[in-house]
Design an enzyme around this catalytic site. Structure first.
Site, PDB file in Angstrom:
ATOM      1  N   THR A  49      17.745  -2.865  78.890  1.00 57.47           N
ATOM      2  CA  THR A  49      16.860  -3.773  78.166  1.00 57.47           C
ATOM      3  C   THR A  49      17.482  -5.148  77.947  1.00 57.47           C
ATOM      4  O   THR A  49      16.766  -6.160  77.972  1.00 57.47           O
ATOM      5  CB  THR A  49      16.466  -3.147  76.812  1.00 57.47           C
ATOM      6  OG1 THR A  49      15.801  -1.903  77.060  1.00 57.47           O
ATOM      7  CG2 THR A  49      15.537  -4.057  76.029  1.00 57.47           C
ATOM      8  N   HIS A  81      17.202   4.017  73.517  1.00 53.22           N
ATOM      9  CA  HIS A  81      16.733   3.185  74.622  1.00 53.22           C
ATOM     10  C   HIS A  81      15.814   2.069  74.121  1.00 53.22           C
ATOM     11  O   HIS A  81      15.188   2.186  73.063  1.00 53.22           O
ATOM     12  CB  HIS A  81      15.942   4.030  75.630  1.00 53.22           C
ATOM     13  CG  HIS A  81      16.755   5.038  76.357  1.00 53.22           C
ATOM     14  ND1 HIS A  81      16.686   6.383  76.104  1.00 53.22           N
ATOM     15  CD2 HIS A  81      17.670   4.909  77.355  1.00 53.22           C
ATOM     16  CE1 HIS A  81      17.507   7.043  76.899  1.00 53.22           C
ATOM     17  NE2 HIS A  81      18.116   6.171  77.678  1.00 53.22           N
ATOM     18  N   VAL A  91      23.217  -0.069  80.516  1.00 53.16           N
ATOM     19  CA  VAL A  91      22.572  -1.267  79.962  1.00 53.16           C
ATOM     20  C   VAL A  91      21.328  -1.580  80.783  1.00 53.16           C
ATOM     21  O   VAL A  91      21.405  -1.709  82.013  1.00 53.16           O
ATOM     22  CB  VAL A  91      23.531  -2.478  79.995  1.00 53.16           C
ATOM     23  CG1 VAL A  91      22.847  -3.722  79.427  1.00 53.16           C
ATOM     24  CG2 VAL A  91      24.816  -2.173  79.226  1.00 53.16           C
ATOM     25  N   ASP A 136      18.788   6.995  88.234  1.00 52.38           N
ATOM     26  CA  ASP A 136      18.867   7.280  86.801  1.00 52.38           C
ATOM     27  C   ASP A 136      17.605   7.939  86.253  1.00 52.38           C
ATOM     28  O   ASP A 136      16.492   7.659  86.696  1.00 52.38           O
ATOM     29  CB  ASP A 136      19.123   5.974  86.052  1.00 52.38           C
ATOM     30  CG  ASP A 136      19.635   6.196  84.646  1.00 52.38           C
ATOM     31  OD1 ASP A 136      20.469   7.095  84.456  1.00 52.38           O
ATOM     32  OD2 ASP A 136      19.218   5.458  83.728  1.00 52.38           O
ATOM     33  N   HIS A 137      17.798   8.802  85.249  1.00 55.72           N
ATOM     34  CA  HIS A 137      16.705   9.467  84.526  1.00 55.72           C
ATOM     35  C   HIS A 137      15.689  10.095  85.488  1.00 55.72           C
ATOM     36  O   HIS A 137      14.483   9.874  85.388  1.00 55.72           O
ATOM     37  CB  HIS A 137      16.009   8.486  83.574  1.00 55.72           C
ATOM     38  CG  HIS A 137      16.748   8.311  82.281  1.00 55.72           C
ATOM     39  ND1 HIS A 137      16.792   9.292  81.315  1.00 55.72           N
ATOM     40  CD2 HIS A 137      17.487   7.277  81.813  1.00 55.72           C
ATOM     41  CE1 HIS A 137      17.529   8.858  80.299  1.00 55.72           C
ATOM     42  NE2 HIS A 137      17.961   7.646  80.573  1.00 55.72           N
ATOM     43  N   SER A 175      16.082   3.580  88.039  1.00 59.27           N
ATOM     44  CA  SER A 175      15.507   4.699  87.297  1.00 59.27           C
ATOM     45  C   SER A 175      14.222   5.190  87.959  1.00 59.27           C
ATOM     46  O   SER A 175      13.605   4.502  88.781  1.00 59.27           O
ATOM     47  CB  SER A 175      15.195   4.282  85.860  1.00 59.27           C
ATOM     48  OG  SER A 175      14.082   3.408  85.835  1.00 59.27           O
ATOM     49  N   GLU A 214      21.906  14.982  80.457  1.00 60.03           N
ATOM     50  CA  GLU A 214      21.817  14.560  79.059  1.00 60.03           C
ATOM     51  C   GLU A 214      21.644  15.765  78.147  1.00 60.03           C
ATOM     52  O   GLU A 214      20.878  16.673  78.455  1.00 60.03           O
ATOM     53  CB  GLU A 214      20.636  13.606  78.871  1.00 60.03           C
ATOM     54  CG  GLU A 214      20.469  13.098  77.436  1.00 60.03           C
ATOM     55  CD  GLU A 214      19.328  12.098  77.299  1.00 60.03           C
ATOM     56  OE1 GLU A 214      18.592  12.190  76.291  1.00 60.03           O
ATOM     57  OE2 GLU A 214      19.173  11.237  78.185  1.00 60.03           O
ATOM     58  N   ASP A 263      17.523  14.369  84.409  1.00 62.21           N
ATOM     59  CA  ASP A 263      17.139  14.368  82.998  1.00 62.21           C
ATOM     60  C   ASP A 263      16.209  15.536  82.677  1.00 62.21           C
ATOM     61  O   ASP A 263      14.996  15.473  82.896  1.00 62.21           O
ATOM     62  CB  ASP A 263      16.461  13.045  82.659  1.00 62.21           C
ATOM     63  CG  ASP A 263      16.195  12.882  81.170  1.00 62.21           C
ATOM     64  OD1 ASP A 263      16.482  13.827  80.409  1.00 62.21           O
ATOM     65  OD2 ASP A 263      15.715  11.803  80.772  1.00 62.21           O
TER      66      ASP A 263
END
Length: 283
Positions: free
Chosen positions: A236, A183, A234, A84-85, A50, A136, A106
């Site tokens: 956390t 999240h 996935v 990611d993001h 990320s 998203e 994002d």
């Protein structure tokens, strides 16, 4: 095994009536644990880094990306590399050179019109370079630095009609949707809206992505896959396993100073978590 592309893994999951999981990579131990867990489960997986993880590494994508690629190259599992993001345009445009086959751009904090414009441009740029682009729509809250967000509040969840128009306007390859998860959940108590997932699956032709899956119980994940989710993110849950193992070791061995002593059980705990999630993804 040679690095796979995310598009290939998603296509294989769709053909085999299952989903593929994407796990967040923060350290080398995360990448190693994801590869080991995928091998244990006999499943494909996505190594995702990320923008927040890049910030943790001093803003440098190169080293952690190289580490993840090296781990994938020596694994028996099929693994892909996903960014990611991504909010930063600069980071987005480093993805191709660093070997990423996919990016989640994002723009969800923007207005709908701004989101469409920015995402369409990101998609155009990515497709010119063979990069699979996820975006998203809706509000999947819980990211660090964001105000608290009730996943069940009015206006938070993704609207199927808006999702259809968004996909047509942007050309995205996959859509992350807000359906009840959040999240950074450390307890697995999220309740998903499976009727909405099914409606979204009917509304859009592209794969649906579930963010915040660490807080989703196993039965809910399995039902989400049956309802149409194809990519399950996935993060956390790996950190919870990692930190719990480190804490337990140091409580039992308070004089320990060699990090290898506690990183081994931490890595093993993450690998077990990865394997567990992957075994939930049969459709």
């Amino acid at each position: 095994m040679p690095l796979a592309t995310t598009g290939e893994l998603i296509a294989a999951a769709r053909q085999n009536n299952r989903a593929v999981a994407a796990f967040n990579v923060i350290t080398l131990e995360h990448a190693e644990a994801i590869a080991t867990g995928a091998e244990q489960a006999g499943a494909d997986a996505i190594l995702q880094i990320s923008e927040n993880a890049v910030k943790f590494h001093g803003g440098s994508l190169t080293a952690i990306a190289a580490a993840a690629k090296a781990v994938a190259g020596t694994s028996r599992a099929r693994l892909s590399l996903h960014l990611d993001h991504v909010v930063s345009e600069d980071l987005l445009k480093r993805a191709h050179a660093e070997g990423f086959s996919s990016v989640m751009f994002d723009a969800s904090k923007m207005t709908y019109a701004e989101n469409v414009k920015a995402t369409a441009e990101a998609v155009r740029w990515g497709h010119e370079r063979g990069i699979w682009v996820e975006a998203e729509l809706g509000k999947v809250g819980g990211k660090e630095g964001e105000p608290p967000l009730d996943a069940h509040a009015p206006g938070v969840r993704t609207d199927p009609d808006e999702a259809r128009a968004y996909v047509e306007a942007t050309g995205v390859d996959a859509l992350a949707v807000a359906v009840g998860s959040s999240h950074a959940m450390t307890e697995r108590t999220a309740a998903l809206d499976h009727e909405l997932i099914a409606a979204l699956q009917r509304a859009v032709p592209v794969p649906l992505v579930l963010h915040g899956s660490s807080g989703v119980p196993d039965a809910e994940i399995r039902e989400a896959v049956r309802s149409g989710m194809l990519k399950i993110n996935v993060g956390t849950a790996l950190n919870t396993a990692f930190t719990g193992a480190v804490r337990a070791f140091l409580e039992a061995h308070p004089s320990a100073v060699d990090p290898r002593k506690y990183l081994v059980p931490a890595r093993e705990a993450m690998a077990g978590t990865v394997a567990h999630f992957l075994r939930q993804l049969e459709g």
